[in-house]
Write a protein that holds these residues in place. Structure first.
Motif, PDB file in Angstrom:
ATOM      1  N   PRO A 176       0.844  -1.196   0.000  1.00 16.10           N
ATOM      2  CA  PRO A 176       0.000   0.000   0.000  1.00 16.10           C
ATOM      3  C   PRO A 176       0.882   1.252   0.000  1.00 16.10           C
ATOM      4  CG  PRO A 176       0.006  -1.012   2.165  1.00 16.10           C
ATOM      5  CD  PRO A 176       0.734  -1.942   1.239  1.00 16.10           C
ATOM      6  N   PRO A 177       0.372   2.350  -0.504  1.00 17.52           N
ATOM      7  CA  PRO A 177       1.188   3.564  -0.519  1.00 17.52           C
ATOM      8  C   PRO A 177       1.500   4.016   0.899  1.00 17.52           C
ATOM      9  CG  PRO A 177      -1.081   4.063  -1.142  1.00 17.52           C
ATOM     10  CD  PRO A 177      -0.962   2.565  -1.044  1.00 17.52           C
ATOM     11  N   ALA A 178       2.659   4.616   1.056  1.00 16.09           N
ATOM     12  CA  ALA A 178       3.092   5.079   2.376  1.00 16.09           C
ATOM     13  C   ALA A 178       2.185   6.219   2.828  1.00 16.09           C
ATOM     14  CB  ALA A 178       4.531   5.549   2.328  1.00 16.09           C
TER      15      ALA A 178
END
Length: 158
Positions: A86-88
């Protein structure tokens, strides 16, 4: 150690014979470190390291682990599909909390006794805080405990 010409020649001879620095030191009656230091200052060729191995120019192949064959009837390994992480999360700066300032009695305007009562870090720990004697950090009661006069040694000898 005074390095005379004879001692230097003996060091060079023992070095050329391939003796270890410890052995040269034993034979000359000096420390190993004295031998190493003088050999370095004389720019004698370095000793071969007992840890490093001589290489023939070609790197020896590393042995590969041997895997036992899979027994018959055993299912092949399953591979899981790869999933993108998942994106940070976006971090927003947060103001640092205000530093905790502890007030100790010895730094207050009125001089208070700094005798610790209880165990530091435990609930109930505090300082005495009674009025301190002028020029001392303790009240009269705690100063009597803290400042004990040394007895005259002559009294003990009698």
């Amino acid at each position: 150690m005074d390095w005379t010409n004879e001692a230097i020649e003996r060091l060079r001879a023992l070095w050329a014979e391939g003796h270890s620095t410890a052995e040269i030191g034993r034979r000359m009656g000096i420390s190993k470190n004295a031998v190493v230091g003088k050999a370095h200052r004389l720019s004698l060729p370095p000793r071969p390291s007992p840890i490093r191995r001589e290489t023939t120019g070609e790197a020896a192949p590393r042995p590969q682990p041997v895997r036992a064959p899979r027994p018959a009837g055993m299912a092949p390994r399953l591979t899981l599909p790869t999933v993108a992480p998942p994106p940070a999360p976006v971090l927003t700066p947060v103001a640092a909390p205000a530093p905790v300032v502890r007030s100790f009695p010895r730094f207050s305007a009125a001089r208070a006794c700094c005798w610790p009562i209880g165990e530091p870090g435990q609930p109930g720990f505090r300082f005495c805080s009674a009025d301190a004697i002028g020029g001392k950090p303790y009240c009269p009661e705690h100063a009597a405990v803290a400042y004990v006069k040394a007895r005259d040694r002559r009294e003990d000898a009698a």
